[in-house]
Motif scaffolding. Structure first.
Motif, PDB file in Angstrom:
ATOM      1  N   GLY A  87       0.798  -1.246   0.101  1.00 29.89           N
ATOM      2  CA  GLY A  87      -0.052   0.064  -0.036  1.00 29.89           C
ATOM      3  C   GLY A  87       0.965   1.264  -0.022  1.00 29.89           C
ATOM      4  O   GLY A  87       0.361   2.221  -0.657  1.00 29.89           O
ATOM      5  N   TYR A  88       2.008   1.225   0.895  1.00 31.84           N
ATOM      6  CA  TYR A  88       2.808   2.332   0.732  1.00 31.84           C
ATOM      7  C   TYR A  88       3.473   2.604  -0.596  1.00 31.84           C
ATOM      8  O   TYR A  88       3.703   3.687  -1.074  1.00 31.84           O
ATOM      9  N   HIS A  89       3.988   1.540  -1.170  1.00 32.00           N
ATOM     10  CA  HIS A  89       4.606   1.623  -2.412  1.00 32.00           C
ATOM     11  C   HIS A  89       3.691   2.384  -3.478  1.00 32.00           C
ATOM     12  O   HIS A  89       4.279   3.107  -3.879  1.00 32.00           O
ATOM     13  N   LEU A  91       1.931   7.440  -6.493  1.00 31.40           N
ATOM     14  CA  LEU A  91       0.587   8.198  -6.804  1.00 31.40           C
ATOM     15  C   LEU A  91       1.260   9.605  -6.075  1.00 31.40           C
ATOM     16  O   LEU A  91       0.987  10.599  -6.831  1.00 31.40           O
ATOM     17  N   ASN A  92       1.566   9.726  -4.609  1.00 30.73           N
ATOM     18  CA  ASN A  92       1.899  11.077  -4.305  1.00 30.73           C
ATOM     19  C   ASN A  92       3.022  11.644  -5.260  1.00 30.73           C
ATOM     20  O   ASN A  92       3.211  12.998  -5.376  1.00 30.73           O
ATOM     21  N   ALA A 151       5.178  13.533   0.756  1.00 37.60           N
ATOM     22  CA  ALA A 151       4.306  12.759   1.264  1.00 37.60           C
ATOM     23  C   ALA A 151       5.022  11.339   0.550  1.00 37.60           C
ATOM     24  O   ALA A 151       4.721  10.227   1.138  1.00 37.60           O
ATOM     25  N   ALA A 152       5.373  11.324  -0.409  1.00 32.59           N
ATOM     26  CA  ALA A 152       6.050  10.417  -1.175  1.00 32.59           C
ATOM     27  C   ALA A 152       7.406   9.503  -0.523  1.00 32.59           C
ATOM     28  O   ALA A 152       7.408   8.597  -0.323  1.00 32.59           O
ATOM     29  N   MET A 205      13.496   4.894  -4.725  1.00 31.48           N
ATOM     30  CA  MET A 205      12.329   5.675  -5.414  1.00 31.48           C
ATOM     31  C   MET A 205      12.347   6.519  -4.043  1.00 31.48           C
ATOM     32  O   MET A 205      11.926   7.697  -4.191  1.00 31.48           O
ATOM     33  N   ARG A 206      12.756   6.383  -2.868  1.00 26.59           N
ATOM     34  CA  ARG A 206      12.611   7.254  -1.751  1.00 26.59           C
ATOM     35  C   ARG A 206      13.680   8.408  -2.165  1.00 26.59           C
ATOM     36  O   ARG A 206      13.590   9.611  -1.901  1.00 26.59           O
ATOM     37  N   ALA A 207      14.729   7.844  -2.804  1.00 29.86           N
ATOM     38  CA  ALA A 207      15.982   8.944  -3.185  1.00 29.86           C
ATOM     39  C   ALA A 207      15.534   9.695  -4.149  1.00 29.86           C
ATOM     40  O   ALA A 207      15.988  11.041  -4.109  1.00 29.86           O
ATOM     41  N   ARG A 208      15.007   9.199  -5.135  1.00 25.65           N
ATOM     42  CA  ARG A 208      14.285  10.054  -6.166  1.00 25.65           C
ATOM     43  C   ARG A 208      13.470  11.077  -5.517  1.00 25.65           C
ATOM     44  O   ARG A 208      13.374  12.309  -6.092  1.00 25.65           O
ATOM     45  N   ALA A 209      12.531  10.743  -5.012  1.00 28.48           N
ATOM     46  CA  ALA A 209      11.617  11.763  -4.180  1.00 28.48           C
ATOM     47  C   ALA A 209      12.179  12.681  -3.272  1.00 28.48           C
ATOM     48  O   ALA A 209      11.939  13.868  -3.228  1.00 28.48           O
ATOM     49  N   GLN A 210      13.406  12.422  -2.462  1.00 25.49           N
ATOM     50  CA  GLN A 210      14.129  13.253  -1.854  1.00 25.49           C
ATOM     51  C   GLN A 210      14.736  14.230  -2.724  1.00 25.49           C
ATOM     52  O   GLN A 210      14.702  15.410  -2.498  1.00 25.49           O
TER      53      GLN A 210
END
Length: 367
Positions: free
Chosen positions: A59-61, A66-67, A75-76, A96-101
């Motif tokens: 769900g988080y993934h 989406l965020n 939020a992502a 993916m967290r690195a990209r969002a950061q």
């Protein structure tokens, strides 16, 4: 770089995780809402999917993707972080967290996540492919680390004019333009993206910047082809001008690249974010440098000296007034106290004089 679209998010492997029927149903409904363009509803349903099983990374993934698509990068970051917390074997969540950061402008956090991703990779051969890590290091000015990353990338993914341009930037900053041209990564004519061969020639000093823009507009490209070509031209003109010490022009072209419409291509759209983040970082550095320059200027020193003297003078005036007015205040306070006591005495006397009349009136009324 590859990315699965939100409408076609990869179904979890049963061997990895068990997805409850309730969570799977909310995920299905959210995917359908995405395909219909109902993004607010999709986000609401994705949240229901998370709440259905709060210890399941799936769900988080999905909600993180989406965020990210909705440009809710903070939020992502939280979603990918929570997913990784519950599934530390899923290194794709860390990447993916690195990209969002990075997209959120937290460059050092992004670099830390990518480095952690490299450390936890069982397959060390994947590390050289982290082109995105090199870009983040170049933007923050860690030029030697970025140079090594692009040279490593060139070993496994040679003939890339983009890597050559970023490598040029890092060497030029560290060792000058001459060294940057001498040590340029090799790119052959197999580079087919227009106008990347012209971009490469520009960095080598063989072509003027205007010819790059002319090459991007040449021929009879479709609207989509022209948009891509102009995006590449603007982005790498920005990097070229940053490398050659013209930050004003660099920001101009980076902002033009940022303004390109969404391509629907993960790599190109990520590079649009690169243009935005790079432009923001340049403006931040310029503001810091300007503030430092002002702080060290004679004019600023004179203003600060005048301000300190003004504050000292103001404090002195207040002290002088306090000393001059203190005797008068001391005289006035007893008078004020006596006047208040007199008023109280008059009020009490008046009340006592009226009490017999009130009592008499009460007795008369009772008869």
């Amino acid at each position: 770089m590859t990315c699965v679209g939100l409408g076609q998010t990869r179904r979890p492997n049963p061997a990895e995780v068990i997805v409850s029927a309730e969570q799977e149903e909310f995920l299905r409904q959210s995917r359908d809402a995405v395909l219909q363009g109902e993004m607010d509803e999709a986000l609401r349903l994705a949240t229901r999917a998370v709440m259905a099983d709060q210890t399941n990374f799936v769900g988080y993934h999905f909600r993180g993707e989406l965020n990210d698509r909705l440009r809710r990068f903070d939020a992502a970051v939280l979603d990918f972080g929570m997913g990784y917390q519950y599934a530390p074997h899923r290194l794709d969540l860390l990447r993916m967290r690195a990209r969002a950061q990075f997209k959120a402008g937290r460059l050092q956090d992004a670099i830390s996540d990518w480095k952690l991703f490299v450390e936890r990779q069982q397959d060390a051969s994947q590390a050289p492919y982290l082109f995105t890590l090199g870009i983040a290091q170049a933007i923050v000015g860690d030029n030697e680390a970025a140079r090594k990353q692009f040279e490593w990338y060139d070993v496994v993914q040679s003939n890339d004019a983009e890597a050559a341009a970023w490598h040029f930037l890092t060497v030029a900053r560290h060792s000058g333009l001459g060294a940057a041209r001498e040590r340029m990564l090799e790119v052959s004519e197999e580079e087919k993206r227009i106008p990347m061969m012209q971009v490469y020639s520009m960095f080598k000093g063989e072509l003027r910047p205007g010819r790059v823009l002319a090459a991007a507009r040449s021929g009879e490209p479709t609207e989509k082809e022209l948009a891509r070509a102009m995006f590449y031209a603007n982005l790498y003109l920005g990097i070229f001008y940053e490398a050659t010490g013209e930050p004003g022009l660099a920001r101009l072209y980076l902002r033009r690249a940022e303004e390109a419409k969404e391509f629907g291509d993960m790599t190109l759209d990520y590079m649009r974010e690169v243009a935005r983040v790079f432009g923001d970082e340049m403006e931040r550095r310029e503001a810091v440098a300007m503030e430092a320059e002002m702080a060290s200027s004679p004019e600023h020193a004179a203003v600060m000296k005048w301000r300190k003297r003004s504050i000292a003078a103001g404090i002195g005036v207040l002290l002088w007034l306090g000393i001059r007015l203190y005797p008068w205040v001391r005289q006035w306070q007893p008078q004020r106290g006596r006047r208040r006591n007199e008023l109280v005495e008059d009020s009490t006397k008046d009340r006592l004089e009226r009490e017999p009349e009130l009592v008499a009136a009460g007795e008369e009324g009772s008869t």
